[in-house]
Enzyme design. Structure first.
Site, PDB file in Angstrom:
ATOM      1  N   LYS A 226       1.423  -3.222   3.983  1.00 53.17           N
ATOM      2  CA  LYS A 226       1.891  -2.221   3.016  1.00 53.17           C
ATOM      3  C   LYS A 226       3.032  -1.382   3.576  1.00 53.17           C
ATOM      4  CE  LYS A 226      -1.544  -2.250  -0.468  1.00 53.17           C
ATOM      5  NZ  LYS A 226      -2.665  -1.644  -1.154  1.00 53.17           N
ATOM      6  N   ARG A 260      -8.917  -6.693   2.352  1.00 57.45           N
ATOM      7  CA  ARG A 260      -8.002  -7.552   1.563  1.00 57.45           C
ATOM      8  C   ARG A 260      -6.712  -7.750   2.353  1.00 57.45           C
ATOM      9  NH1 ARG A 260      -3.888  -6.993  -2.189  1.00 57.45           N
ATOM     10  NH2 ARG A 260      -3.993  -8.416  -3.965  1.00 57.45           N
TER      11      ARG A 260
HETATM   12  C1  9MG Z   1      -4.025  -6.020  -6.146  1.00 56.41           C
HETATM   13  N1  9MG Z   1      -3.992  -5.083  -5.052  1.00 56.41           N
HETATM   14  C2  9MG Z   1      -2.903  -4.715  -4.328  1.00 56.41           C
HETATM   15  N2  9MG Z   1      -3.238  -3.810  -3.411  1.00 56.41           N
HETATM   16  C3  9MG Z   1      -4.579  -3.598  -3.548  1.00 56.41           C
HETATM   17  C4  9MG Z   1      -5.512  -2.784  -2.913  1.00 56.41           C
HETATM   18  O1  9MG Z   1      -5.155  -1.951  -1.957  1.00 56.41           O
HETATM   19  N3  9MG Z   1      -6.793  -2.827  -3.311  1.00 56.41           N
HETATM   20  C5  9MG Z   1      -7.168  -3.661  -4.328  1.00 56.41           C
HETATM   21  N4  9MG Z   1      -8.471  -3.651  -4.686  1.00 56.41           N
HETATM   22  N5  9MG Z   1      -6.318  -4.454  -4.968  1.00 56.41           N
HETATM   23  C6  9MG Z   1      -5.054  -4.419  -4.590  1.00 56.41           C
END
Ligand code: 9MG
Length: 281
Positions: A226, A260
């Site tokens: 990010k 994620r």
């Molecule tokens: C789709 N998406 C992009 N960034 C995300 C994040 O930080 N959390 C979740 N749940 N989905 C995300």
């Protein structure tokens, strides 16, 4: 802690890795990777999905709408076209929980029918019909916090107490789920790093991660590659692996149950090392 995802059950005693599979032409990090000859190439998507499962992902998150500021809006029909065939193809080939990153009621319903095991909604089921659609599936739902809308959310995010406000919002969305027939056991919280937050907000949320959910509700975090990492370390998007791994480990140490990520193999190694320290051989 167990999470029942349709045909699969995830054991959240140790953190699970969710691999990101964007089927959009324009996502911030991997957009367009699976487009060849003008259309989505299912074979390319499947190759990547197989690799992520081999690398240790127990969940794959399929997204057909980019939430990057400035991304083109996507119609319901386009989103269905980008997501449902991918869910079907992965379900036929791989033993993995399929998460669908969507806010759209029809996509929730059709993905569940096609074999999805989890709904991941960055808008926390606030779009018309989304709560009801999710309720009709028996799937878990990830409720993410976002201040504002993707196009403008980073212009000037403001909070008095970011930790308390994010927690209050997620608790309120949990109540909306329960009121609509989605059991508490199906709910996952996500603070939404980078969604209407500046670096100070993101760092405060990570520092205080355990305060962001009741003990019985799992927390999912998305920090991989990010822009916060880019700003804090002065790194381009292809140079953010060390920062992403550090944040994955720090999140796991603070109780995150689902991480994620784009870089599944490296994250899996980091989490394995951490597990070995917490639970010696
Ligand atoms: C789709 N998406 C992009 N960034 C995300 C994040 O930080 N959390 C979740 N749940 N989905 C995300």
């Amino acid at each position: 802690m167990k999470l029942h995802c349709g045909t699969h059950t995830l054991d959240l005693t140790s953190p699970q890795v969710m691999g990101i599979l964007n089927t959009t032409p324009d996502s911030f990090s991997d957009g367009g990777s699976y487009y060849a000859g003008g259309g989505l190439d299912l074979d390319l998507v499947l190759q990547r999905a197989e690799q992520m499962v081999r690398d240790g992902a127990s969940i794959l998150d399929i997204g057909g709408e980019s939430t990057r500021p400035g991304a083109e809006p996507v119609s319901e029909a386009q989103e269905l076209e980008r997501v449902v065939p991918v869910v079907e193809a992965i379900r036929q080939r791989l033993d993995v929980v399929i998460s669908v990153d969507t806010s759209t009621a029809a996509v929730i319903r059709e993905s569940a029918a096609a074999g999805a095991g989890l709904i991941n909604d960055v808008r926390a089921l606030t779009r018309p019909g989304a709560l009801q659609a999710a309720a009709t599936t028996s799937l878990p739902v990830c409720l993410m916090h976002m201040q504002g809308q993707p196009g403008t959310m980073q212009s000037k995010p403001e909070y008095t107490d970011v930790v308390a406000e994010v927690r209050a919002y997620l608790d309120q969305r949990l109540q909306a789920c329960i009121d609509t027939g989605i059991a508490r056991e199906r709910v996952i919280y996500d603070p939404g790093f980078g969604f209407g937050k500046n670096d100070e907000h993101n760092l405060a949320l990570l520092r205080n991660l355990p305060q962001l959910a009741p003990d019985d509700i799992p927390i999912l975090v998305g920090l991989s590659r990010k822009s916060m990492i880019g700003r804090l370390l002065d790194r381009n998007v292809d140079q953010r692996l060390p920062g992403s791994l550090a944040l994955a480990m720090l999140s796991a140490q603070r109780g995150a149950k689902i991480i994620r990520v784009h870089d599944v193999a490296a994250t899996t190694d980091v989490l394995k090392m951490q597990k070995l320290i917490d639970h010696p051989l």
